[in-house]
Enzyme design. Structure first.
Site, mmCIF file in Angstrom:
data_model
loop_
_atom_site.group_PDB
_atom_site.id
_atom_site.type_symbol
_atom_site.label_atom_id
_atom_site.label_comp_id
_atom_site.label_asym_id
_atom_site.label_seq_id
_atom_site.Cartn_x
_atom_site.Cartn_y
_atom_site.Cartn_z
ATOM 1 N N HIS A 98 -0.443 -14.266 -0.354
ATOM 2 C CA HIS A 98 -0.787 -13.777 -1.693
ATOM 3 C C HIS A 98 0.252 -14.236 -2.710
ATOM 4 O O HIS A 98 -0.084 -14.668 -3.814
ATOM 5 C CB HIS A 98 -0.856 -12.246 -1.715
ATOM 6 C CG HIS A 98 -1.901 -11.653 -0.825
ATOM 7 N ND1 HIS A 98 -1.638 -10.603 0.019
ATOM 8 C CD2 HIS A 98 -3.206 -11.960 -0.641
ATOM 9 C CE1 HIS A 98 -2.749 -10.283 0.667
ATOM 10 N NE2 HIS A 98 -3.712 -11.098 0.287
ATOM 11 N N LYS A 125 -14.441 4.395 -0.829
ATOM 12 C CA LYS A 125 -14.116 3.860 0.495
ATOM 13 C C LYS A 125 -12.782 4.425 0.958
ATOM 14 O O LYS A 125 -11.957 4.842 0.139
ATOM 15 C CB LYS A 125 -14.032 2.331 0.446
ATOM 16 C CG LYS A 125 -15.373 1.665 0.217
ATOM 17 C CD LYS A 125 -15.224 0.165 0.309
ATOM 18 C CE LYS A 125 -16.588 -0.495 0.152
ATOM 19 N NZ LYS A 125 -16.468 -1.959 0.230
ATOM 20 N N ARG A 143 -8.048 -19.418 2.614
ATOM 21 C CA ARG A 143 -7.329 -19.841 3.816
ATOM 22 C C ARG A 143 -8.211 -20.698 4.714
ATOM 23 O O ARG A 143 -7.753 -21.642 5.318
ATOM 24 C CB ARG A 143 -6.867 -18.613 4.617
ATOM 25 C CG ARG A 143 -5.846 -17.768 3.909
ATOM 26 C CD ARG A 143 -5.634 -16.462 4.634
ATOM 27 N NE ARG A 143 -6.895 -15.730 4.647
ATOM 28 C CZ ARG A 143 -7.176 -14.699 5.397
ATOM 29 N NH1 ARG A 143 -6.298 -14.244 6.248
ATOM 30 N NH2 ARG A 143 -8.335 -14.095 5.325
#
Length: 162
Positions: A18, A42, A92
């Site tokens: 990141h 969530k 990635r």
């Protein structure tokens, strides 16, 4: 100063992949808002949103033109809130591209905000927050994948050494 770009995500926790994407985005665009997103509907994950913001601030300390903010709701709403001209997402793998491309097209169709993909450097391509959490939970070595404040925080969560 030009409008910032937004790098959104849950970042549970932030890792060196990141950080690499942030560094590339600053180089390309000049100003970055690192957006820690949280969906209150969530489960919150390992770190609370406030802890994630603090870890991101510590991991990104000293970088000019980078700010960290927490947001709820959609990434495109966060982008609009900060006046971002685009969203930057790190990639990635090809699997990342498949998921992110669909999200980017949806976001553009709804808001007109574009997404730019930045591949992380090869030395970070294997890192994922999920694997970091799992390795740390079992006392494994993670210091080469996260900034030192994150390693300490994970050790604190799991009662292991950083």
């Amino acid at each position: 100063m030009t409008a910032p770009v937004l790098i959104p995500g849950s970042f549970d926790p932030i890792h060196l992949g990141h950080v690499d994407v942030v560094d590339q985005a600053v180089e390309l665009f000049g100003a970055v808002v690192f957006g820690v997103l949280h969906n209150p509907d969530k489960p919150s994950g390992l770190f609370t949103p406030d802890e994630r913001v603090a870890l991101a601030e510590a991991s990104l300390a000293g970088r000019a033109n980078v700010s960290v903010r927490a947001f709820t709701g959609l990434a495109v709403q966060a982008a609009a809130d900060v006046g971002a001209h685009c969203i930057v997402k790190g990639l990635r793998t090809a699997d990342d591209y498949a998921v992110e491309q669909q999200m980017a097209q949806t976001n553009y169709s709804v808001t007109g905000i574009r997404t730019v993909f930045v591949p992380c450097r090869a030395e970070y391509a294997f890192i994922s927050s999920r694997f970091i959490r799992e390795i740390a939970a079992h006392g494994g070595t993670i210091g080469h994948m996260v900034a030192e404040p994150v390693a300490r925080a994970l050790a604190g969560k799991f009662g292991t050494s950083p």
